[in-house]
Design a protein around this motif. Structure first.
Motif, mmCIF file in Angstrom:
data_model
loop_
_atom_site.group_PDB
_atom_site.id
_atom_site.type_symbol
_atom_site.label_atom_id
_atom_site.label_comp_id
_atom_site.label_asym_id
_atom_site.label_seq_id
_atom_site.Cartn_x
_atom_site.Cartn_y
_atom_site.Cartn_z
ATOM 1 N N TRP A 1 -22.291 18.495 -16.749
ATOM 2 C CA TRP A 1 -21.505 17.297 -17.022
ATOM 3 C C TRP A 1 -20.019 17.651 -17.025
ATOM 4 C CZ3 TRP A 1 -24.831 15.615 -21.835
ATOM 5 C CH2 TRP A 1 -26.019 15.035 -21.375
ATOM 6 N N GLU A 2 -19.196 16.656 -16.747
ATOM 7 C CA GLU A 2 -17.750 16.874 -16.714
ATOM 8 C C GLU A 2 -17.042 15.888 -17.633
ATOM 9 O OE1 GLU A 2 -14.052 17.090 -13.474
ATOM 10 O OE2 GLU A 2 -16.125 16.731 -12.804
ATOM 11 N N ARG A 3 -15.977 16.357 -18.268
ATOM 12 C CA ARG A 3 -15.112 15.491 -19.083
ATOM 13 C C ARG A 3 -13.696 16.022 -19.050
ATOM 14 N NH1 ARG A 3 -16.032 16.115 -25.115
ATOM 15 N NH2 ARG A 3 -14.315 17.584 -24.863
ATOM 16 N N ALA B 1 -25.478 20.586 -19.589
ATOM 17 C CA ALA B 1 -26.151 19.395 -20.121
ATOM 18 C C ALA B 1 -27.357 19.745 -20.989
ATOM 19 C CB ALA B 1 -26.592 18.490 -18.970
ATOM 20 N N PRO C 1 -25.142 20.918 -24.597
ATOM 21 C CA PRO C 1 -23.781 20.408 -24.363
ATOM 22 C C PRO C 1 -22.769 20.726 -25.445
ATOM 23 C CG PRO C 1 -25.253 18.627 -24.988
ATOM 24 C CD PRO C 1 -26.113 19.827 -24.751
ATOM 25 N N HIS D 1 -33.436 13.300 -16.727
ATOM 26 C CA HIS D 1 -32.746 13.226 -15.442
ATOM 27 C C HIS D 1 -33.763 12.738 -14.410
ATOM 28 C CE1 HIS D 1 -30.824 15.158 -11.764
ATOM 29 N NE2 HIS D 1 -29.871 14.379 -12.245
ATOM 30 N N PRO E 1 -26.147 11.194 -21.836
ATOM 31 C CA PRO E 1 -24.828 11.394 -21.224
ATOM 32 C C PRO E 1 -23.836 10.388 -21.783
ATOM 33 C CG PRO E 1 -26.376 10.369 -19.691
ATOM 34 C CD PRO E 1 -27.172 10.824 -20.852
ATOM 35 N N GLY F 1 -20.197 13.581 -19.496
ATOM 36 C CA GLY F 1 -21.118 13.093 -18.484
ATOM 37 C C GLY F 1 -21.334 11.602 -18.463
ATOM 38 N N GLU F 2 -20.383 10.836 -19.029
ATOM 39 C CA GLU F 2 -20.546 9.385 -19.045
ATOM 40 C C GLU F 2 -20.641 8.796 -17.639
ATOM 41 O OE1 GLU F 2 -16.242 10.442 -20.165
ATOM 42 O OE2 GLU F 2 -18.270 11.071 -20.705
ATOM 43 N N ARG G 1 -22.321 9.994 -15.307
ATOM 44 C CA ARG G 1 -23.635 10.302 -14.754
ATOM 45 C C ARG G 1 -24.751 9.528 -15.451
ATOM 46 N NH1 ARG G 1 -22.199 11.726 -10.265
ATOM 47 N NH2 ARG G 1 -24.399 12.215 -9.918
#
Length: 351
Positions: free
Chosen positions: A118-120, A127, A130, A176, A187, A192-193, A195
């Motif tokens: 995940w990215e922020r 993930a 996290p 997932h 997420p 990861g919002e 995703r």
């Protein structure tokens, strides 16, 4: 006139087994199936309540493994914040049997399924765990390298351990869609919002939880061989759900979740010689305690409650160190003892 109940002992009756005794002792609630030897290596994992058990076992002289210790230079105050020292490896909270199953599968697979990242705000998060890097990793490659190292540590753990203590916590999870892998948080809670559309909610059934744990047992039996059978000590977390995505009232959802987990743990204990069940859930939720073991939020377990739980455990499995060797009472822990509970982050979304 005699009947089936005439010769049962006191603990078989509600009046003498629950009402009459003090809720601070709950005598004879736990009868162990087997000994834990002084040289046996113990592994720990599970939901956040399992952190209490791991600490007390260590402080009382049991050989609790830590195969992924904190790096030098990281202060002890920061250990838990970065996922170190919570359990026998840096996997964070494993709330479900499905999480445990996919972790074992990944650790021993030559071709593991894709890592979920995940990215922020330009930072990257594993993930599957996290919260182990509060500010995230610098790059995707860093996440992958840390994950690979982690899986090597997990592989070593399950090949070395003699007794594995696992606390079942939740039946709810997020899956997932493409890979079928579960993550401990939805997420958008940590990262990861963007995703979120790739995941869907699942609430595991009794059959699914039992099948997942039996699959773990079978995999490890095959890997370790019959000469080194692994024993499992199961507990169920007494901590209710922070929130539910099931559509039910959170109280009903929590009751469902704990009922399923308790039933699975009990049946595994009944049907498997190498599985024991320790009733930490029953001790904390005992009606005689009238909720006194919970903090004001009615979720977090107070230190006094943890001590009652561990006193019951050590009555059956005596401490391996004497008081004069430890300098403290057998179940004494620091007054500021905290546990890291990812699910508690959901409180921020309550209205």
């Amino acid at each position: 006139m005699k009947n089936y109940y005439s010769d049962l002992d006191r603990r078989a009756f509600w009046k003498t087994g629950v009402v009459a005794p003090s809720h601070l002792t709950v005598p004879e609630i736990y009868q162990k199936k087997w000994e834990i030897g002084p040289d046996q290596k113990i592994g720990t994992a599970g939901s956040c309540f399992a952190q209490h058990i791991a600490r007390h076992l260590t402080q009382n002289g049991y050989r609790v493994l830590d195969v992924e210790p904190a790096p030098r230079g990281l202060s002890e105050v920061q250990h838990a914040a970065f996922g170190y020292g919570m359990y026998s490896a840096r996997y964070g909270n494993l709330y479900s049997a499905r999480q445990l199953r996919q972790l074992v599968e990944a650790a021993f697979s030559d071709d593991p399924r894709p890592f979920l990242i995940w990215e922020r705000e330009g930072r990257f998060f594993d993930a599957f765990r996290p919260t182990i890097e509060p500010n995230g990793f610098l790059s995707r490659d860093e996440v992958i390298e840390a994950r690979r190292y982690h899986l090597r540590c997990v592989r070593r753990l399950f090949l070395e351990v003699d007794v594995f203590v696992f606390t079942l916590g939740l039946t709810e999870a997020w899956v997932h869609k493409e890979s079928g892998q579960v993550v401990p948080l939805a997420p958008g809670i940590v990262a990861g919002e963007d995703r979120a559309q790739d995941y869907e909610f699942v609430n595991f059934s009794y059959g699914e939880v039992e099948a997942d744990f039996r699959a773990v047992m079978q995999m490890l039996d095959d890997l370790r061989g019959r000469k080194r059978p692994l024993r499992y000590l199961l507990t169920v977390s007494p901590v209710p759900l922070t929130a539910t995505a099931s559509g039910q009232h959170v109280l009903a959802a929590s009751t469902y979740s704990k009922s399923v987990l308790r039933a699975v743990a009990g049946w595994l204990c009944e049907t498997c010689d190498n599985v024991d069940y320790f009733p930490s859930y029953e001790i904390i939720t005992n009606p005689a305690a009238r909720g006194t073991f919970f903090e004001s939020n009615l979720r977090s377990v107070m230190t006094e409650g943890v001590e009652v739980v561990m006193n019951a455990f050590f009555a059956a499995h005596p401490p391996r160190l004497r008081r004069e060797e430890t300098g403290q009472r057998p179940t004494e822990v620091p007054a500021n003892e905290d546990v890291q509970c990812d699910e508690q982050m959901l409180e921020a979304f309550g209205r």
